[in-house]
Design a protein around this motif. Sequence first.
Motif, PDB file in Angstrom:
ATOM      1  N   LEU A  13       0.802  -1.217   0.000  1.00 33.54           N
ATOM      2  CA  LEU A  13       0.000   0.000   0.000  1.00 33.54           C
ATOM      3  C   LEU A  13       0.837   1.270   0.000  1.00 33.54           C
ATOM      4  CD1 LEU A  13      -2.916  -0.874   2.447  1.00 33.54           C
ATOM      5  CD2 LEU A  13      -2.831  -1.110  -0.023  1.00 33.54           C
ATOM      6  N   TYR A  14       1.972   1.250   0.692  1.00 33.88           N
ATOM      7  CA  TYR A  14       2.777   2.479   0.735  1.00 33.88           C
ATOM      8  C   TYR A  14       3.410   2.781  -0.621  1.00 33.88           C
ATOM      9  CZ  TYR A  14       7.141  -0.196   1.142  1.00 33.88           C
ATOM     10  OH  TYR A  14       8.200  -1.021   0.908  1.00 33.88           O
ATOM     11  N   SER A  57      -7.849   4.737   0.659  1.00 33.85           N
ATOM     12  CA  SER A  57      -8.356   4.771   2.041  1.00 33.85           C
ATOM     13  C   SER A  57      -7.229   5.041   3.029  1.00 33.85           C
ATOM     14  CB  SER A  57      -9.037   3.446   2.387  1.00 33.85           C
ATOM     15  OG  SER A  57     -10.168   3.250   1.595  1.00 33.85           O
ATOM     16  N   TRP A  58      -6.086   4.427   2.805  1.00 31.40           N
ATOM     17  CA  TRP A  58      -4.925   4.619   3.673  1.00 31.40           C
ATOM     18  C   TRP A  58      -4.465   6.078   3.623  1.00 31.40           C
ATOM     19  CZ3 TRP A  58       0.584   4.761   2.280  1.00 31.40           C
ATOM     20  CH2 TRP A  58       1.413   4.712   3.398  1.00 31.40           C
ATOM     21  N   LEU A  59      -4.403   6.655   2.417  1.00 29.04           N
ATOM     22  CA  LEU A  59      -4.001   8.057   2.278  1.00 29.04           C
ATOM     23  C   LEU A  59      -5.021   8.993   2.939  1.00 29.04           C
ATOM     24  CD1 LEU A  59      -2.649   8.096  -1.386  1.00 29.04           C
ATOM     25  CD2 LEU A  59      -1.317   8.178   0.731  1.00 29.04           C
ATOM     26  N   PHE A  60      -6.300   8.629   2.859  1.00 30.25           N
ATOM     27  CA  PHE A  60      -7.341   9.420   3.519  1.00 30.25           C
ATOM     28  C   PHE A  60      -7.150   9.388   5.037  1.00 30.25           C
ATOM     29  CE2 PHE A  60     -11.535   9.686   5.535  1.00 30.25           C
ATOM     30  CZ  PHE A  60     -11.938  10.920   5.088  1.00 30.25           C
ATOM     31  N   LEU A  61      -6.886   8.206   5.583  1.00 25.45           N
ATOM     32  CA  LEU A  61      -6.676   8.084   7.031  1.00 25.45           C
ATOM     33  C   LEU A  61      -5.456   8.863   7.497  1.00 25.45           C
ATOM     34  CD1 LEU A  61      -7.481   4.314   7.565  1.00 25.45           C
ATOM     35  CD2 LEU A  61      -8.833   6.261   8.351  1.00 25.45           C
ATOM     36  N   LEU A  62      -4.439   8.956   6.635  1.00 27.66           N
ATOM     37  CA  LEU A  62      -3.228   9.717   6.970  1.00 27.66           C
ATOM     38  C   LEU A  62      -3.436  11.228   6.841  1.00 27.66           C
ATOM     39  CD1 LEU A  62      -0.455   7.592   5.212  1.00 27.66           C
ATOM     40  CD2 LEU A  62      -0.924   7.748   7.664  1.00 27.66           C
ATOM     41  N   GLY A  63      -4.514  11.638   6.176  1.00 29.16           N
ATOM     42  CA  GLY A  63      -4.778  13.058   5.982  1.00 29.16           C
ATOM     43  C   GLY A  63      -4.101  13.644   4.761  1.00 29.16           C
ATOM     44  N   VAL A  64      -3.626  12.792   3.871  1.00 30.34           N
ATOM     45  CA  VAL A  64      -2.951  13.257   2.655  1.00 30.34           C
ATOM     46  C   VAL A  64      -3.973  13.690   1.609  1.00 30.34           C
ATOM     47  CG1 VAL A  64      -1.392  12.559   0.772  1.00 30.34           C
ATOM     48  CG2 VAL A  64      -0.963  11.788   3.108  1.00 30.34           C
ATOM     49  N   ILE A  65      -5.130  13.021   1.589  1.00 32.58           N
ATOM     50  CA  ILE A  65      -6.200  13.361   0.661  1.00 32.58           C
ATOM     51  C   ILE A  65      -7.505  13.524   1.437  1.00 32.58           C
ATOM     52  CG2 ILE A  65      -5.137  12.240  -1.333  1.00 32.58           C
ATOM     53  CD1 ILE A  65      -7.051   9.876  -0.892  1.00 32.58           C
ATOM     54  N   LYS A  67     -12.092  14.254   0.589  1.00 31.79           N
ATOM     55  CA  LYS A  67     -13.174  14.222  -0.387  1.00 31.79           C
ATOM     56  C   LYS A  67     -13.892  15.563  -0.345  1.00 31.79           C
ATOM     57  CE  LYS A  67     -17.107  12.251   0.399  1.00 31.79           C
ATOM     58  NZ  LYS A  67     -18.226  11.388   0.664  1.00 31.79           N
ATOM     59  N   ASN A  68     -14.104  16.165  -1.518  1.00 25.81           N
ATOM     60  CA  ASN A  68     -14.811  17.442  -1.541  1.00 25.81           C
ATOM     61  C   ASN A  68     -16.308  17.211  -1.705  1.00 25.81           C
ATOM     62  OD1 ASN A  68     -15.276  16.987  -4.277  1.00 25.81           O
ATOM     63  ND2 ASN A  68     -13.860  18.556  -4.978  1.00 25.81           N
ATOM     64  N   GLY A  69     -17.079  18.269  -1.788  1.00 23.19           N
ATOM     65  CA  GLY A  69     -18.533  18.174  -1.877  1.00 23.19           C
ATOM     66  C   GLY A  69     -19.040  17.493  -3.123  1.00 23.19           C
ATOM     67  N   GLU A  70     -18.232  17.473  -4.185  1.00 18.07           N
ATOM     68  CA  GLU A  70     -18.622  16.832  -5.439  1.00 18.07           C
ATOM     69  C   GLU A  70     -18.233  15.359  -5.468  1.00 18.07           C
ATOM     70  OE1 GLU A  70     -16.616  19.192  -8.324  1.00 18.07           O
ATOM     71  OE2 GLU A  70     -17.945  20.903  -8.069  1.00 18.07           O
ATOM     72  N   GLY A  71     -17.568  14.889  -4.434  1.00 17.02           N
ATOM     73  CA  GLY A  71     -17.134  13.494  -4.398  1.00 17.02           C
ATOM     74  C   GLY A  71     -15.775  13.268  -5.029  1.00 17.02           C
ATOM     75  N   HIS A  72     -15.089  14.329  -5.408  1.00 12.83           N
ATOM     76  CA  HIS A  72     -13.746  14.201  -5.989  1.00 12.83           C
ATOM     77  C   HIS A  72     -12.703  14.077  -4.889  1.00 12.83           C
ATOM     78  CE1 HIS A  72     -15.440  16.389  -9.683  1.00 12.83           C
ATOM     79  NE2 HIS A  72     -15.326  15.099  -9.975  1.00 12.83           N
ATOM     80  N   ILE A  73     -11.580  13.510  -5.241  1.00 14.34           N
ATOM     81  CA  ILE A  73     -10.451  13.406  -4.315  1.00 14.34           C
ATOM     82  C   ILE A  73      -9.690  14.723  -4.355  1.00 14.34           C
ATOM     83  CG2 ILE A  73      -8.251  12.245  -3.870  1.00 14.34           C
ATOM     84  CD1 ILE A  73      -9.541   9.701  -5.010  1.00 14.34           C
ATOM     85  N   THR A  74      -9.475  15.289  -3.184  1.00 16.91           N
ATOM     86  CA  THR A  74      -8.769  16.568  -3.052  1.00 16.91           C
ATOM     87  C   THR A  74      -7.453  16.333  -2.339  1.00 16.91           C
ATOM     88  OG1 THR A  74     -10.894  17.674  -2.827  1.00 16.91           O
ATOM     89  CG2 THR A  74      -8.967  18.902  -2.138  1.00 16.91           C
ATOM     90  N   LYS A  75      -6.395  16.906  -2.886  1.00 16.21           N
ATOM     91  CA  LYS A  75      -5.095  16.769  -2.223  1.00 16.21           C
ATOM     92  C   LYS A  75      -4.980  17.760  -1.077  1.00 16.21           C
ATOM     93  CE  LYS A  75      -3.244  18.908  -6.370  1.00 16.21           C
ATOM     94  NZ  LYS A  75      -2.206  18.888  -7.387  1.00 16.21           N
ATOM     95  N   CYS A  76      -4.387  17.316   0.010  1.00 12.65           N
ATOM     96  CA  CYS A  76      -4.232  18.142   1.224  1.00 12.65           C
ATOM     97  C   CYS A  76      -2.768  18.534   1.428  1.00 12.65           C
ATOM     98  CB  CYS A  76      -4.745  17.381   2.437  1.00 12.65           C
ATOM     99  SG  CYS A  76      -6.479  16.973   2.366  1.00 12.65           S
ATOM    100  N   PHE A  77      -2.014  18.607   0.348  1.00  9.62           N
ATOM    101  CA  PHE A  77      -0.600  18.971   0.445  1.00  9.62           C
ATOM    102  C   PHE A  77      -0.275  20.025  -0.563  1.00  9.62           C
ATOM    103  CE2 PHE A  77      -1.090  15.145  -2.061  1.00  9.62           C
ATOM    104  CZ  PHE A  77      -0.421  15.433  -3.226  1.00  9.62           C
TER     105      PHE A  77
END
Length: 77
Positions: A13-14, A57-65, A67-77
């Motif tokens: 996964l990493y 899912s792993w990246l979401f749990l780490l806070g790297v990504i 989800k925005n209001g449209e359901g798209h993946i948003t980067k948090c970096f």
Amino acid sequence: MIVSKNINPDKDLYVIGAHIIDALQSTKGNSIDYFELYHKLRDNIEVSMQLFSLSVSWLFLLGVIDKNGEGHITKCF
């Protein structure tokens, strides 16, 4: 598993998460559709939808990504 001795490291996964981060960094804008990201990743590496989903899912749990209001993946970096 995040790290396993029994499988090819390219299937961990990493490693897949690192490829996802690379794909996100090369996108224009701040967000991307889930399946568009999957197809963009598949252009670079061979990955199943299941491993892709687990890695996202792993990246979401780490806070790297996120989800925005449209359901798209948003980067948090």
